[in-house]
Design a protein around this motif. Sequence first.
Motif, PDB file in Angstrom:
ATOM      1  N   SER A   1       1.135   4.024  -2.932  1.00 57.45           N
ATOM      2  CA  SER A   1       0.897   5.453  -2.679  1.00 57.45           C
ATOM      3  C   SER A   1       2.091   6.297  -3.105  1.00 57.45           C
ATOM      4  O   SER A   1       1.926   7.388  -3.656  1.00 57.45           O
ATOM      5  N   LEU A   2       3.298   5.774  -2.839  1.00 53.50           N
ATOM      6  CA  LEU A   2       4.491   6.530  -3.234  1.00 53.50           C
ATOM      7  C   LEU A   2       4.561   6.662  -4.757  1.00 53.50           C
ATOM      8  O   LEU A   2       4.930   7.713  -5.269  1.00 53.50           O
ATOM      9  N   ASN A   3       4.201   5.588  -5.447  1.00 56.34           N
ATOM     10  CA  ASN A   3       4.224   5.633  -6.911  1.00 56.34           C
ATOM     11  C   ASN A   3       3.157   6.574  -7.453  1.00 56.34           C
ATOM     12  O   ASN A   3       3.357   7.251  -8.452  1.00 56.34           O
TER      13      ASN A   3
ATOM     14  N   ARG B 222       0.842  -1.215   0.000  1.00 56.83           N
ATOM     15  CA  ARG B 222       0.000   0.000   0.000  1.00 56.83           C
ATOM     16  C   ARG B 222       0.870   1.257   0.000  1.00 56.83           C
ATOM     17  O   ARG B 222       0.597   2.224  -0.703  1.00 56.83           O
ATOM     18  N   ILE B 223       1.919   1.213   0.796  1.00 56.37           N
ATOM     19  CA  ILE B 223       2.813   2.374   0.864  1.00 56.37           C
ATOM     20  C   ILE B 223       3.500   2.589  -0.487  1.00 56.37           C
ATOM     21  O   ILE B 223       3.570   3.702  -1.005  1.00 56.37           O
ATOM     22  N   GLU B 224       3.991   1.479  -1.054  1.00 59.96           N
ATOM     23  CA  GLU B 224       4.682   1.572  -2.342  1.00 59.96           C
ATOM     24  C   GLU B 224       3.741   2.121  -3.419  1.00 59.96           C
ATOM     25  O   GLU B 224       4.118   2.982  -4.222  1.00 59.96           O
TER      26      GLU B 224
END
Lengths: 192, 435
Positions: free
Chosen positions: B33-35, B29-31
């Motif tokens: 969102s970062l993308n 999820r973090i990855e």
Amino acid sequence: MDDSQLIIACKKQDRNAQKVLYERYAPVMMTVCLRYSKEEETARDLLHDGFIRAFTQIGSFSGKGSFEGWLRRIFVNLALENFRKEKQKNRFMEAYGSLQKEEEVVTDEDDLLDIGDIPREEVMGMIRDLPPGYRTVFNLFIFEEMTHREIAVMLGINEAASRSQFFRAKSLLQKKIMAILNKCNRRYNEQR
Amino acid sequence: MNSDNDIRRAFQAKLDEYHPPLAADGWERIEHSLNQGGAHRRVIRHRWYAGTAAALLLLLVGSIFFLRDPMTVRETMVTKSNRPQPESEYAPVEPATAGSMVAEVKQTFGSPTRASIGLTFAGLSQRDELLVGRNSSAAMLTRWMEQEGIEANRQLTGNWSALRALLRRSAVERAGQIDKKGEELITVSGDDDQLFAEYDGFSSDDEPLIVGLSGKGGLSSFRQSVNTPMTLRSASIPTDNHYAEGGKQMLAGTLASDNFSEMEHDQPISFGLTLSKQISDKLSVESGLTYSYLSSRVRNANANFRVEETQKIHYLGIPVNLNYTLFTFNNFNLYASIGGMLEKDIYGEYRKLGVGESADFNSTAQEEEVTKISQRNPQLSVNAGVGLSYPLIQNLRVYGKAGGAYYFDAGNQYKTIYSDRKIVMDLNIGFRYEF
């Protein structure tokens, strides 16, 4: 790979380094998030948002202090932002809990907050069950080691209110601790 | 007895090694969102640009559409009069011959109370029209045309004198005067039983003076939350205030993540007194005096320091607007407005409260600063909007106007919604009284 190398890589937006950093600090930060949230879902959201903020602002980390301390402040700040939003939504009384009700809690100072025999999960559950205002003040005082003056500044309340919130939080916790201990004693006696 | 320090130690020790289970898809999820983050911000920015461009285009196209030729009805509105026309009274209408003038009758309805008829003379300028019937009702004009045997959309031919005679027959002394542009204005007035026409060129001197009283509120405020310290003083302006600078340094010296900063500009509130004057049939110019109130606040807080800045600025401005009546229906008057305003602050107050406590140095500080402030430069803005007015009683009309203003960068010392938001949408409500 140590933290400083990971941080340098994270500043270059290296996804692998970010992942390693996440895996290294997520458990500790999840504890922080849980302490400030009643709902687990909220804690997960805070964890997510905190790491996004950390990775986007990691360039501002000078490397002089502790990285864990820096990261922890991000999560505490996020939790406080969330608290302020909730406070705005629910208005003062709901956020801080009913003061009248808690005034009736009687404390026995000799038995105060003896949590030695209580499992960690239970302790965490008791903190999370506190009304939002009590929980926030309790966390800031106990775990972030802030003074009541600092808490008052952070939350935009006066110092006396911070002390009062903390006292009521302790009273509520004591009540819960007593209940748990009594339950354990009853179970122990039954087994005998 | 447990002291607070004992409690601290007990809880910290208890939860020190507590590691709750994490969500299995936490990192994914973090990855994700970062993308998405960068792209998402770009998309929002592009959408904002596209939306602004579309709104401006819509306003432009709409204005052109409405301003071009309002409510011209070209089909026959009047049946041929059955009444026999006494030929002796009218100049003969002769077939078109070389060098003769050709006139086309056009009838235009604006509203039940406003109608006009025009004769366009070929051979003169294309746009020259002979207008009849400003201020006359559509029903009355129709009756008049029937009475006089004037047919809409009919081409009349003849020489100047013949065409002028056509008008003269129904008019009194001054009818038939044609100016150098070939334009003749005749007003039909009176009641249905007693019709007469008279020469009536538009004169702004005859138009009433309109006094307006209005209140305006911004439709949006401005709010920004960041982790770096903010101040209401513009970064480009050096401050001579020792405390403010000290405070900034204290804040800047802390880690960005430790700080929570929030800046808010409230919606501006304005009241105005305006005078407006018709300068043509549909166009009026408006000016007056407008008072505006702006308030802003900034909060910076970290573990050791809290700074709160509040700012109140009172402005007086001179607006100049052009209002163009797009069309009227059932006494409602829809109009478009464009203009500008020059504003200057007349009074300003800047209040700063700083509270600091440093655990490391075991020191505390609290200071409050109240300063009278003044912006260096006047504020220029341009605005546009669409409004609707309705007569309440006799000469009193109530109106509402929705629009927006763009505020140019004035390079002033203190930040306001004008400097930070630039485009402010607003709603204007007021009364206009015709004298």
